[in-house]
Design a protein around this motif. Structure first.
Motif, mmCIF file in Angstrom:
data_model
loop_
_atom_site.group_PDB
_atom_site.id
_atom_site.type_symbol
_atom_site.label_atom_id
_atom_site.label_comp_id
_atom_site.label_asym_id
_atom_site.label_seq_id
_atom_site.Cartn_x
_atom_site.Cartn_y
_atom_site.Cartn_z
ATOM 1 N N ARG A 87 0.836 -1.211 0.000
ATOM 2 C CA ARG A 87 0.000 0.000 0.000
ATOM 3 C C ARG A 87 0.867 1.258 0.000
ATOM 4 N NH1 ARG A 87 -2.737 -3.134 4.237
ATOM 5 N NH2 ARG A 87 -4.519 -4.190 3.267
ATOM 6 N N TRP A 90 2.392 1.572 -3.500
ATOM 7 C CA TRP A 90 1.366 1.983 -4.457
ATOM 8 C C TRP A 90 1.036 3.464 -4.308
ATOM 9 C CZ3 TRP A 90 -4.238 2.641 -3.586
ATOM 10 C CH2 TRP A 90 -4.965 2.755 -4.772
ATOM 11 N N SER A 91 0.929 3.930 -3.074
ATOM 12 C CA SER A 91 0.626 5.342 -2.840
ATOM 13 C C SER A 91 1.709 6.251 -3.408
ATOM 14 C CB SER A 91 0.465 5.602 -1.335
ATOM 15 O OG SER A 91 -0.652 4.932 -0.817
ATOM 16 N N THR A 185 -8.954 2.479 -5.467
ATOM 17 C CA THR A 185 -8.407 1.925 -4.222
ATOM 18 C C THR A 185 -9.053 0.590 -3.902
ATOM 19 O OG1 THR A 185 -7.971 4.136 -3.351
ATOM 20 C CG2 THR A 185 -8.072 2.337 -1.761
ATOM 21 N N GLU A 189 -7.117 -2.974 -3.541
ATOM 22 C CA GLU A 189 -7.204 -3.770 -2.323
ATOM 23 C C GLU A 189 -7.722 -5.178 -2.611
ATOM 24 O OE1 GLU A 189 -6.218 -3.323 0.709
ATOM 25 O OE2 GLU A 189 -5.527 -1.257 0.508
#
Length: 213
Positions: A87, A90-91, A185, A189
């Motif tokens: 995460r 990815w951000s 998002t 996920e």
């Protein structure tokens, strides 16, 4: 009055402006001329700090990936660390999707990208993955993260409902998707969860085989 002072040119300023240019116009727009103009200097001045534009782009990639936390791999096992790291990674790429094509050729000699790869691969092998499978897992996960960060899939649909009517019977609500950027998002996920579930199954098989030998 004296002439206004031009801020001192430095590697940090060059990287910052190159990053901004890539964010705004894409990596194809990065050139010595454009970058020098943004910095208010002559093109040759850049080469007092970087030998080539490839070195500049490598430094941009490293600066962005330096924001990705890899310490989690030192304090937790791969199963716990993987989603947290993914995460975070990815951000960082979502904020700077223009660098994703630069990463396609691998880490080369970029220190930060190599540290990132080393930490993830090391976590996998310490956790029991054989080297060959750990390499495959590391590449697969990295490719999933990078691909997911390239841009908004949902924003790519037209908001004209007539475009889909009749011709694409299962996309009758597709014109509503551009209004729901949060779905990017949610999709990331879901894909990450499926990937981890699949890896856990493979891991159990590998560990089980190792235990019987």
């Amino acid at each position: 009055m004296g002439r206004p002072r031009v801020p001192l040119l430095s590697r940090e300023r060059i990287v910052s402006e190159a990053m901004a240019l890539i964010d705004e116009e894409g990596v194809a727009a990065l050139s010595t001329r454009k970058l020098a103009a943004r910095l208010g200097v002559q093109g040759p001045s850049l080469y007092n700090h970087f030998k080539t534009m490839d070195e500049v782009t490598d430094a941009v990639v490293d600066a962005i990936l330096d924001t990705v936390d890899i310490e989690i791999f030192e304090t937790a096992g791969w199963r716990t660390a993987l989603p947290i790291w993914a995460r975070n990674y990815w951000s960082a790429l979502q904020r700077h999707p223009g660098i994703v094509p630069l990463m396609a050729r691998g880490p080369a000699t970029r220190p930060t990208q190599l540290r990132l790869a080393d930490a993830f691969y090391g976590s996998l092998t310490k956790g029991g993955w054989p080297p060959r499978q750990a390499t495959e897992v590391a590449i697969a996960v990295r490719n999933y993260i990078a691909g997911s960060a390239l841009g908004s899939y949902f924003a790519g649909f037209t908001e004209d409902p007539a475009f889909y009517a009749g011709q694409y019977p299962h996309l009758g609500q597709a014109h509503l998707l551009p209004q729901h950027s949060e779905l990017d998002t949610a999709a990331f996920e879901r894909g990450l969860s499926c990937m981890i579930d699949g890896l856990m199954l493979q891991y159990s098989e590998i560990v089980g085989l190792g235990a019987t030998r």
